[in-house]
Scaffold this active site. Sequence first.
Site, PDB file in Angstrom:
ATOM      1  N   ASP A   1       0.839  -1.186   0.000  1.00  0.00           N
ATOM      2  CA  ASP A   1       0.000   0.000   0.000  1.00  0.00           C
ATOM      3  C   ASP A   1       0.884   1.249   0.000  1.00  0.00           C
ATOM      4  OD1 ASP A   1      -2.634   1.384   0.519  1.00  0.00           O
ATOM      5  OD2 ASP A   1      -1.592   1.936   2.366  1.00  0.00           O
TER       6      ASP A   1
ATOM      7  N   GLU B   1       1.543   0.075  -4.951  1.00  0.00           N
ATOM      8  CA  GLU B   1       0.999   1.319  -5.459  1.00  0.00           C
ATOM      9  C   GLU B   1       2.156   2.308  -5.575  1.00  0.00           C
ATOM     10  OE1 GLU B   1      -3.480   1.951  -3.874  1.00  0.00           O
ATOM     11  OE2 GLU B   1      -1.931   2.099  -2.354  1.00  0.00           O
TER      12      GLU B   1
END
Length: 696
Positions: A347, A383
């Site tokens: 993340d 990400e």
Amino acid sequence: MNGNVEIRAGRPAPLGATWDGEGVNFAIFSQHATKMTLCLFDEDGTERINLALPERDGHVWHGYLPGLGPGQHYGYRAHGPYRPDEGHRFNPNKLLLDPYARWLTGHPRWSGAVFGYDVTARHGDLTFDTRDSAGHMPRCVVMAADDGFDWQGDRPPGRPMEETILYEAHVKGLTMGHPGIAAPGTYAALASDPILEHIRALGATAIQILPIHAFLNDEHLIEKGLTNYWGYQTIGFFAPEPRYLTPGGGPHELKEMVRRFHAAGIEVILDVVYNHTGEGNHLGPTLSFRGLDNRSYYRLAETPRRYINDSGTGNSLNIEHPMVLRMVMDSLRHWVETYHVDGFRFDLAASLGRTAHGFDRNAAFFQAIRQDPVLARVKLMGEPWDIGPGGYQLGAFPNPWGEHNDRYRDQVRRFWRGDAGMVSKLANRVSGSAIRFDHDGRPSTSSVNFITCHDGFTLIDVVSYARKHNEANGENNADGHDHNASDNCGVEGPTDDPEIRECRNRRRRNMLATLMLSQGTPMLLAGDELGNSQGGNNNAYCQDNPIGWVTWEGHNPDFLAFARQVVQFRRAHPVLRQKRFLHARPRLVDGVPDLYWRKADGPPMTEADWADPERRHLIAEMRMASGTPEYDRLEYAVMAIFNAGGPLTVDLPSPREGWLWYRELDTADPACGSFAVRKPLKVHGESVVALILKKS
């Protein structure tokens, strides 16, 4: 528990609570503490013994308790200055979780006592709260390194990245609504026969699971009757989230889940959150890292009372600190070695490459992970952004990272919505986003392509809603993205209009087919193949209810059949799964280009064609690239026609004798089957067609 306990010096390594068969060694890092107290509890939560760790090597406090064993509950109290203006927030009244704890008894219960300051005071976090938080905190549990779980010869599938098809799912969300599963919402349910059979039939090769590191439920969500459903608020980087266990369950349930996925040939990828913790900003609770050593664990602002907030959730972990980096690396190895997972999706991964000078693709974290012999064999994806300065880094990560490509998502959606000037952008995305990724020896699989993911609309909602509908989140519809590149085909939300329903179904098929015909690593969102809707909610992070759960009953079997068909088509044709980028270069084997962008009447695309804002179709003829050892002699081709405009007639190139073009896929007529094409091909408006050149 006997109060007369002798604590010995012990060892500074390994960190955490380690049972050696005769006792337990406790070791914990704090650079700025003046004293570290180990607290031992009975299983009912009664605190019985407090012992100061007797030794300190460098900044690791440690002690050894003979006679202690697995199952012992414990926590820490850290002593030191409470001076928020200097970045120190020590408060020995607060029970703290061990960052290396392998198991937690539950979750914090919200109370003013879990905050280091008096939450009612005028001066906020500059005050000092003297209440004991132990009664509101979970405890850490000593675990044996070997719990006797029988892996039954488990071996990771070890599937190459170019053969990978990701299936992003939530443990509870995928299973709660399934009518044929026992104990829905658990690790056991996720690896149940119905789920395994569904994923295998779909053709996905890896399940990418939303966070299962121990996480907390934010107080502000509980006050609104909501919960932290997605799990991006980690408080334990080594401990599995207990809410997904069956009653009385333990680590063996998670291990059994992984073992069963492996036995089915499916890899397990964990979504992990190392950019921040669940302790929030300077007004957040004191649960672990903040109380153990705030200045070391977190990146502090120029005024150290505040936090650098590149995550948008209140704080950012200080990965530049060697002991914080060590914790992250130890955590990753733990999940590979103890739970046999096959990789990680990070993340806000740009935060992991942040230094004092900004993002650095050669930052310590990236270098550490590349040289690690355990992590070198697993899949790494992330990400490539956060919200800090220069936070958008798509294409900037080093090998062997895969990066979630939001440009792919947005531009494919816009092409099929009918936006002008999208043909050249679609060509870039279909060919692996080479403009971003083709450097430094990176493969085309570096681009993790997706149309939808947990964060945003589901696929059916992309074609059913022109705007978000997040009212159920309790933020007056102010949360979530406003730019969704979505379209409702004429009516907002559900409709019985047959023309609109067919428009939506075909556009879904078009986007799914585009995903599977593109170079890169495709990722599917669980439930899209079933037509799962969130009612237009594009930020269901707090919806642990039917809004956030996958709806299994009432799905369209024809669309599910098409999803399986198009995934299997990709798996059957290596032209679509190449690691090498295609650059329209003549192949050594036959001099034919590996990629040919053609017009409908045959000639190659010109600069004027590429620049034409009214062009609504793209035709790509793809072959195996030169230098692909195992496929240099394969002479067949795949032609993909992406037509967002009206009906189209395509002149196919004349094959040599004994070869024919076969139409294999058509989103306008998905049940038609394969047939040879011997004349100009009629392509329906708003459709995708895929043809194969092969021997007749």
